[in-house]
Design an enzyme around this catalytic site. Structure first.
Site, PDB file in Angstrom:
ATOM      1  N   ASP A 352       0.751  -1.420   0.011  1.00 58.91           N
ATOM      2  CA  ASP A 352      -0.014  -0.055   0.134  1.00 58.91           C
ATOM      3  C   ASP A 352       0.668   1.155   0.126  1.00 58.91           C
ATOM      4  O   ASP A 352       1.941   1.326   0.897  1.00 58.91           O
ATOM      5  CB  ASP A 352      -0.854   0.197   1.407  1.00 58.91           C
ATOM      6  CG  ASP A 352      -1.902   1.040   1.222  1.00 58.91           C
ATOM      7  OD1 ASP A 352      -2.736   1.138   0.368  1.00 58.91           O
ATOM      8  OD2 ASP A 352      -1.739   1.905   2.133  1.00 58.91           O
ATOM      9  N   GLU A 388       1.489  -0.287  -4.908  1.00 57.33           N
ATOM     10  CA  GLU A 388       0.659   0.744  -5.277  1.00 57.33           C
ATOM     11  C   GLU A 388       1.779   1.957  -5.353  1.00 57.33           C
ATOM     12  O   GLU A 388       2.149   2.386  -4.356  1.00 57.33           O
ATOM     13  CB  GLU A 388      -0.331   0.799  -4.142  1.00 57.33           C
ATOM     14  CG  GLU A 388      -1.324   2.123  -4.636  1.00 57.33           C
ATOM     15  CD  GLU A 388      -2.323   2.148  -3.258  1.00 57.33           C
ATOM     16  OE1 GLU A 388      -3.586   2.832  -3.669  1.00 57.33           O
ATOM     17  OE2 GLU A 388      -1.845   2.182  -2.296  1.00 57.33           O
TER      18      GLU A 388
END
Length: 710
Positions: A352, A388
């Site tokens: 993330d 990401e």
């Protein structure tokens, strides 16, 4: 009470490690002046039974060994040192702290003023220390028996180019599944159940990407509103599987249950990828709670503002960022990753806001310390690594800039495909790059098409159904006056939101869903589907359902039966992907004629039937495109060295809001094209409909048609 036996112990390994005879406890803190280990009773963990002062510390690690300790023991730490926010220190021994290396955590966080290291409501904010004891309200760490019978379990090791990812939430996927036993719904065991695995297998995906399963803590402001952090992007334990998803218990049973889930999924050939959040913690900014890292050694664990060490450098919008320059912080993250691979047998990670982890000093560094260490690690470098590739800091959008070994969530793929089917002008050239694996982003760095994780939707944003049904977000249930969430208003039907009784609107929405799914599966790269999109799951327009642990976020399995046609269409697409090597290329297309067939491996066509020219690529009014993938011109070999051959495919895409006549290209051998499907219809062609090259094929507004040479 018999005094506890206490031995000096050792500085490694960090955490609480049971060696079969006793437990070694080790905690890193460079700036602490003292550390106490607190033990809690076996009944409910509420009563402190012992407090042990750690007198041994080696290389900034405090340690002790308890020869009589056993798995299931609950514990926490109190750490002493200066409370001096301007110097970056926030020690407060009245706060019970979670071990960063805890492998299991028992109990829930019961929010109260005691969790804050400073007195709330005073005019000097965080400068006056709060001496209220937080122990009664804080979850306890648990000593774990790490043994597990893996039997003959083997990792599936699916090649990247054959991977189809399914992003899901453990609870959301299983919470109301009618064929999962009620006591297992919402849990790791529920995901491992035959009903769950059978669904994933018949869908055809090869990997599940689990939204965060590290132990997390819901923010106080959400609890005060009667909500919770359902998504889990608020980690507080990087080694502990979240107890929220345990059906079997909280004293280490959650670890066994997680391992059993992985074993069951592997047995059926399904890989497990974890969505991990190392870019911030649940402790927030300088006004956040003291739960773990802040109280153990704030100045070491967090990246502090160089102008004023009272404050944090925040690249994520969540209040803090890890101090990746500190060797123990970097070691903790690496140890965590290695633990989930070696002990829990997961197959990869999706990081993330991964740009945060690459930041050294201030700028994103493509070859940062973190990535150098991963590349050199013999364990982590061998699993699937997905970034990401952005954060909220300056220069944080790094799509295409991650190094070798890394795949990326391709945000440009998502945006281009959405814009094309929305009928925006000037998208055709970019669409060609996205359909063919995004060589403009990945080829120059030596990566291959599978570096691109292609997606239309993800957990963050509209579901696929809502993308084509809503013009604006509807996040009222989040109780933030819909100020939260992105302005995700890329739906095709501007001005038609809420229209349900117009059959032409209904058909167009259904066609758009098929367009998106077909584009996704027929593109080079790795497709990722978000749970429920395959049958039209809706969140009723909520594009930021992070706090909705309820029917808004849970998969409604009745919807699957209601939208069976879309589900069957998706299953067909994925099956078609697995059957056709031309869709699973490991290398980029060359665009040149390939020997011995003499065919170009890929050709692009104008609706007039001619190959695209340089002038055509610059035509902003063009909204239709054809791509021929030559199955007899695959320059690659299979895994066993065999020459790969396949059908030659023709994909026609009309993103125009008007009907577009498309002259079908001729084939080299003058054979006709056999239509496989046209998204105008929900069904795959059951009759062999042939189309001769040079003839006009009338494409409906916003439609995709797939052909193969007969």
């Amino acid at each position: 009470m018999t005094p506890l036996k206490i031995w000096p112990g050792r500085a490694y390994p960090l955490g609480a490690f049971w060696d079969g005879a006793g437990v070694n406890f080790a905690l890193f803190s460079a700036n602490a002046t003292g550390v106490e280990l607190c033990l809690y009773d076996d009944f409910d963990g509420a009563n402190e039974t012992a407090r042990i002062k750690l007198t041994e510390h080696t290389d900034q690690v405090w340690h002790v060994y308890l020869p009589e300790a056993r798995p299931g023991l609950r514990y926490g730490y109190r750490v002493y040192g200066p409370y001096s926010p301007y110097d970056g220190h926030r020690f407060n021994p009245s706060k019970l702290l979670i071990d960063p290396y805890a492998m299991a955590i028992d109990g829930e966080l019961k929010w109260g003023d005691a969790h804050f290291g400073f007195k709330l409501g005073n005019s000097q904010e965080d400068l006056i220390i709060n001496n209220a004891d937080s122990a009664p309200f804080t979850p306890k760490c648990v000593v774990v028996d790490r043994s597990f019978d893996w039997g003959d379990e083997r990792a599936p090791q699916i090649p990247w180019n054959k991977t189809v990812i399914y992003e899901l939430h453990v609870k959301g996927f299983t919470a109301v599944h009618p064929r999962i036993p009620p006591e297992l719904r919402g849990t790791y065991a529920g995901l491992a159940s035959p009903a769950s695995i059978n669904y994933l297998k018949t869908l055809g995906v090869t990997a599940v990407e689990l939204m965060p399963v590290h132990q997390c803590a819901s923010e106080k402001f959400l609890i005060d509103r009667g909500l919770s952090n359902y998504w889990g992007y608020s980690s507080i334990g990087f080694f502990a599987p979240d107890v929220r998803f345990s059906a079997s218990g909280s004293l280490g049973q959650q670890v066994v249950e997680f391992k059993a889930m992985v074993k069951a999924l592997h047995r059926e050939g399904l890989e497990v990828i974890l969505d991990v959040v190392y870019n911030h913690t649940a402790e927030g900014n300088h006004l956040g709670p003291t739960l773990s890292f802040r109280g153990i050694d704030n100045a070491s664990y967090y990246k502090l503002s160089p102008e004023n060490r009272r404050f944090y450098t925040d690249y994520t919008g969540c209040g803090n960022s890890p101090n990746m320059i500190n060797q123990y912080v970097l070691q903790m993250i690496m140890d965590s990753l290695r633990y989930w691979v070696t002990e829990m047998h997961v197959d990869g990670f999706r990081f993330d806001l991964a740009s945060t982890l690459a930041r050294e000093l201030h700028d994103v560094n493509r070859l940062g310390i973190f990535f150098d260490v991963i590349h050199q690690d013999p364990v982590i470098s061998r699993v699937k690594l997905i970034a990401e590739p952005w954060d909220l800091g300056p220069g944080g959008y790094q799509v295409g800039n991650f190094p070798l070994l890394w795949a990326e969530w391709n945000g440009k793929y998502r945006d281009t495909v959405r814009s094309f089917w929305k009928s925006d002008a000037g998208q055709v050239k970019d669409l060609a790059y996205r359909l063919s694996g995004s060589s403009d982003l990945y080829k120059s760095s030596g990566r291959q098409p599978y570096a691109s994780i292609n997606f239309i939707t993800a957990h963050d944003g509209f579901t696929l159904n809502d993308l084509v049904s809503y013009n604006y977000k509807h996040n009222e249930a989040n109780k933030e006056n819909s100020r939260d969430g992105s302005n995700d208003n890329l739906s095709w039907n501007c001005g038609l939101e809420g229209v349900t009784n117009d059959q032409s609107v209904k058909r167009l929405r259904e066609r758009q869903r098929r367009n998106f799914l077909a584009t996704l599966i027929l593109s080079q790269g790795v497709p990722m589907i978000t749970m429920g999109d395959e049958f039209g799951r809706t969140q009723n327009g909520n594009n930021n359902a992070y706090c909705q642990d309820n029917a808004i976020s849970w998969v409604n399995w009745e919807k699957a039966s209601q939208n069976y046609e879309l589900l069957e269409f998706t299953r067909f697409l994925i099956k078609f992907f697995h059957e056709h090597p031309v869709l699973q290329r490991r290398k980029f297309f060359s665009g040149r004629s390939m020997k011995p067939s003499g065919s170009k491996d890929i050709s692009w066509f104008h609706p007039s039937g001619r190959e695209m020219s340089n002038i055509d690529w610059q035509d902003n009014g063009l909204r239709a495109l054809g791509a021929r993938l030559a199955g007899d011109a695959i320059s690659e070999t299979g895994e066993r060295g065999e020459k790969l051959m396949d059908d030659t495919l023709l994909i026609l895409l009309n993103g125009h809001f008007d009907q577009t006549p498309f002259v079908i290209p001729s084939t080299n051998n003058k054979k006709p094209w056999l239509r496989i499907f046209d998204t105008v219809s929900a069904s795959v062609d059951s009759e062999e409909q042939r189309f001769t090259g040079g003839k006009v094929y009338n494409m409906w507004p916003r439609s995709l048609a797939l052909f193969r040479i007969y």
